[in-house]
Design an enzyme around this catalytic site. Structure first.
Site: not given
Length: 400
Positions: A359, A327, A218, A350, A324
């Protein structure tokens, strides 16, 4: 246990005041239950105003119900919720150890979207209908669906605490899925587009683009990165801090967004050379020096990066994507390698499976596309081969 109770009877006459539950005729006799409680009963119930009933039976039913609520710990002092929402929300904020950026977000949501409607209302006055009307008006007002969802979650959270504090019985926020954010699908760059972008940004930012993508980092994590966090021999980056830029311009460094955000990410060998070159040319020389700094040697600010980023996108002939999205691209590429859900969560930082699952689904769709493309190659290769009728029907055939 209940001790002896006192019964009062009142006859309505010339007085215009009629006890609740009684009919207006002047001859009606009504009973008022004034309970005398055992000392073990909650003292707050003594503050409950006298309630009048048409009969002794009705009074006993009411009393039994209240005793049941006390026994089941469901009784709420009717005066407890007479607290203005604004003051309670202010206390709610101060009682929590919020990250500076989160506190700033909540303050803005309260000031702009929640307090104008509920600020002066007492907690006990806020109903589900009020919440529905507020939510509908906010959706129509245009702050954006994501902002509305955040505001709803904050209101629900504050009122959940009011329930826990025994100020109200139930939370009036009961709109199904109103707190769920549905962000729009973000673009994914190709590998060549990532390197094209890295080639047009100022040289001191080339490594930032590559690390944001292939390290799944990030912006705040990149701005806080120190030399000792990089181990180029092991090809790892240790992420243990993040920088937030407040509206006042103040930079606040703290822990990552969650415990899972503190992580170690292994980097692809292809970007190690760029990182080594960057450390020699642009990073602060101290062991704990910043990896990325501005032209004047100051810590990176996202507000100062905006113009640089816009120019780079134009030079690379790319659409208006966010930082972002680098990422996001890296996470997508990682999923396409066949990484497991747990591996993706660790790499992304996460603690929830929700984002990682997105994803994985993307990678699954991509795998199908690869399979379809492979099928087209097979078809093209078989075109030159004649069909003599002896071979199995491979192309376009279905197995029953």
């Amino acid at each position: 246990m209940r001790s002896s109770s006192t019964w009062r009877s009142s006859t309505t006459g010339g007085d215009d005041t009629v006890p609740w539950g009684c009919s207006p005729p002047s001859s009606t006799r009504c009973f008022t239950r004034t309970p005398s409680w055992h000392e073990s009963q909650p003292s707050r119930l003594h503050r409950t105003r006298g309630t009048s009933f048409a009969s002794k039976t009705d009074a006993d039913v009411w009393l039994a119900r209240k005793e049941g609520e006390i026994h089941d710990q469901e009784w709420t002092d009717p005066d407890a919720g007479k607290v203005p929402f604004r003051s309670y929300a202010a206390s709610w904020m101060t009682e929590r150890a919020l990250r500076p950026k989160t506190a700033q977000l909540y303050e803005g949501l309260l000031r702009l979207h929640i307090a104008p409607t509920f600020g002066e209302k007492l907690l006990a006055e806020i109903t589900s209908r009020h919440v529905r009307q507020w939510h509908t008006k906010l959706l129509e007002g245009g702050p954006g669906a994501s902002t509305v969802a955040k505001a709803y979650r904050l209101l629900r959270g504050i009122l959940n605490t009011a329930v826990e504090d025994d100020l109200i019985k139930k939370n009036p926020c009961r709109i199904k899925n109103a707190g769920v954010e549905r962000p729009e699908e973000r673009p994914v760059l190709t590998v060549s587009e990532v390197f094209a972008l890295a080639g047009v940004v100022p040289r001191r930012l080339r490594a930032l683009v590559l690390l944001a993508t292939f390290g799944s980092m990030r912006w705040g994590e990149l701005a806080a990165l120190r030399r000792h966090n990089l181990d180029l021999t092991a090809r790892t980056v240790k992420i243990e801090a993040s920088v937030s830029e407040m509206r006042t311009g103040k930079l606040v460094t703290g822990r990552p967004k969650s415990d899972a955000g503190a992580r170690v990410v292994t980097l692809p060998e292809i970007i190690v050379g760029d990182l080594a070159w960057h450390l020699q040319r642009f990073s602060e020389p101290e062991h704990d020096g910043l990896v990325f700094v501005g032209e004047e040697g100051a810590q990176l600010r996202r507000s100062n990066f905006t113009k640089v980023w816009a120019k780079a996108l134009k030079d690379a002939e790319l659409p208006q994507i966010h930082v972002h999205d680098l990422r996001h691209t890296g996470n997508t590429l990682a999923a396409m390698t066949g990484a497991s859900l747990k591996e993706l969560m660790a790499r992304m930082g996460h603690s929830s499976t929700k984002a990682a699952m997105i994803y994985l689904h993307t990678a699954k769709d991509r795998d199908r596309a690869i399979a379809d493309a492979l099928g087209e190659i097979v078809k093209e290769g078989l075109k030159s081969k004649g069909d003599d009728g002896d071979d199995p029907p491979l192309v376009g055939a279905k197995i029953n």
